[in-house]
Write an enzyme that holds these catalytic residues in place. Sequence first.
Site, PDB file in Angstrom:
ATOM      1  N   ARG A  99      -9.165 -12.442   1.814  1.00 43.10           N
ATOM      2  CA  ARG A  99      -9.948 -13.551   1.269  1.00 43.10           C
ATOM      3  C   ARG A  99      -9.161 -14.855   1.280  1.00 43.10           C
ATOM      4  O   ARG A  99      -9.725 -15.934   1.344  1.00 43.10           O
ATOM      5  CB  ARG A  99     -10.443 -13.194  -0.145  1.00 43.10           C
ATOM      6  CG  ARG A  99      -9.347 -12.981  -1.137  1.00 43.10           C
ATOM      7  CD  ARG A  99      -9.838 -12.258  -2.390  1.00 43.10           C
ATOM      8  NE  ARG A  99     -10.103 -10.834  -2.146  1.00 43.10           N
ATOM      9  CZ  ARG A  99     -10.541  -9.989  -3.078  1.00 43.10           C
ATOM     10  NH1 ARG A  99     -10.773 -10.413  -4.311  1.00 43.10           N
ATOM     11  NH2 ARG A  99     -10.750  -8.727  -2.787  1.00 43.10           N
ATOM     12  N   LYS A 134       0.871  -1.173   0.000  1.00 47.79           N
ATOM     13  CA  LYS A 134       0.000   0.000   0.000  1.00 47.79           C
ATOM     14  C   LYS A 134       0.910   1.225   0.000  1.00 47.79           C
ATOM     15  O   LYS A 134       1.675   1.423   0.935  1.00 47.79           O
ATOM     16  CB  LYS A 134      -0.887   0.003   1.254  1.00 47.79           C
ATOM     17  CG  LYS A 134      -1.924  -1.102   1.280  1.00 47.79           C
ATOM     18  CD  LYS A 134      -2.712  -1.084   2.567  1.00 47.79           C
ATOM     19  CE  LYS A 134      -3.624  -2.293   2.687  1.00 47.79           C
ATOM     20  NZ  LYS A 134      -4.758  -2.288   1.751  1.00 47.79           N
TER      21      LYS A 134
HETATM   22 MN    MN Z   1      -5.038  -5.978   1.720  1.00 46.07          MN
END
Ligand code: MN
Length: 491
Positions: free
Chosen positions: A346, A270
């Site tokens: 996920r 990120k």
């Molecule tokens: Mn992530």
Amino acid sequence: MKFVASDKSCLTWSGDCLVVGLSEESLPLTGLLSDLNEQVSGLLQELIDETDFKAKVGSSAVIRVGGSVRKLAIVGLGAAEDLKLEGLRRAAAVAAKLAKCEKCASLGISFPIWNNSPERTTQTIAEGVTLAMHEDKRFKSDPETPKVVLSDVALLDLPGHEDALETASHVCDGVILARELVAAPPNIVTPASLAETAAAIANDHGLTLKVLEQAECEELGMGAYLGVAMASEMPPKFIHLTYTPAGTPKRKLALIGKGLTFDSGGLNIKAGAGSMIELMKMDMGGAAAVLGAAKAIAQIKPDVEVHFISAATENMISGHAMHPGDILTASNGKTIEVNNTDAEGRLTLADALVYADKLGLDAMVDLATLTGACIVALGNDLAGLFSPNDELAGALANAAEAAGEKLWRMPMEEKYFDGLKSIVADMKNTGPRPGGSITAALFLKQFVKETDWAHMDIAGPVWSEKDNAYNNPGATGYGVRTLVQWILESA
Ligand code: MN
Ligand code: MN
């Protein structure tokens, strides 16, 4: 803070601050309110006139009275026919904050009864007050302590509903635990500390706890979860806490929470403004809600068996990190091409769902701060609800409504799974940007076989910078109240 479900009315209660809830229909004053106005020598009417009070939702006004009641406040409830439980919860928060602001130690709340249900009214008002007064000062070196603290709260004209006060207290325990877990930084809340929190709940309330260490997860073939965990210096902890009721359980349920105690994004790191990397402590908001629900359920003791599960880990970078392009094999044998290491939640949930699916459950719900796409779709206040099962989706939506947590059902458009097709493996872990929260839900569905299942994407509401009635800025504890309500309705 001590709560009393009192047989006193707004005419007979005495203390520091009396708060009366007024609907639009309460004006002009009649009956009990007119008597109260007389008792305070017309000051109630004067307050209404001076502030041009129209009983709008969220409005309030306060006046000094003296005598047996020091301050008299009014809180607007809007139109009586539109009043919902959430309206009472928010009004109770306004009342509590008023009392705090006016330096009152005792508070009497005189609100109308919702839908002929004094129990729900009592529980909801107590929740609003407790959650509004919760402040988290654990990380301040010198927190200022106020001279006067709100210590006694009387719910007027609601005698005999101590059980509802107990329920509220247990629910708030859970919400506050979830808030404090989310708010704590990633150097404090780690996979190991989440497991310790689960152990404390188990010890305090007689639940059973199993923590699967890395080797056991390897034996179970949890390659998707362990792929995420590889880069972290902190070992993963697969947490499985179980509440078993005394009698025969009416239902067997599981709550599964995404437990990324920090999400750097992995090698797809990120980066830059808007990546919110500095807020990625909140990526365990699902696990926090599940543990919060465990704390509440363990004390309320419904006749339902509940499993609380989180595959806790961090998503970090190091020489051991999974590469973009790696192919992982989940515990149901399905292969996943990791085309984006930042879609790690996920991967951890995949193995947690396969594990829970084998427990012989009636239903399971996962909660996850899963996608930015869900925030784009629904904003920060609403969670997305995904389920192939209409009945389960309906039950969760009803529970969320009563709990005052906003939830919106999203479609599981099967065609969109095409976006996850991989040339080399069974699927990729991310699809194209459009419909990103839907493809995430479709990905999770690949790991559910036997059990009725719903997924809640809570990326938006888990954290709020706004001061919002009973939610002070920061972690909201989103999900706990909905989960507890859903479980209680299943009993
Ligand atoms: Mn992530
Ligand atoms: Mn994440």
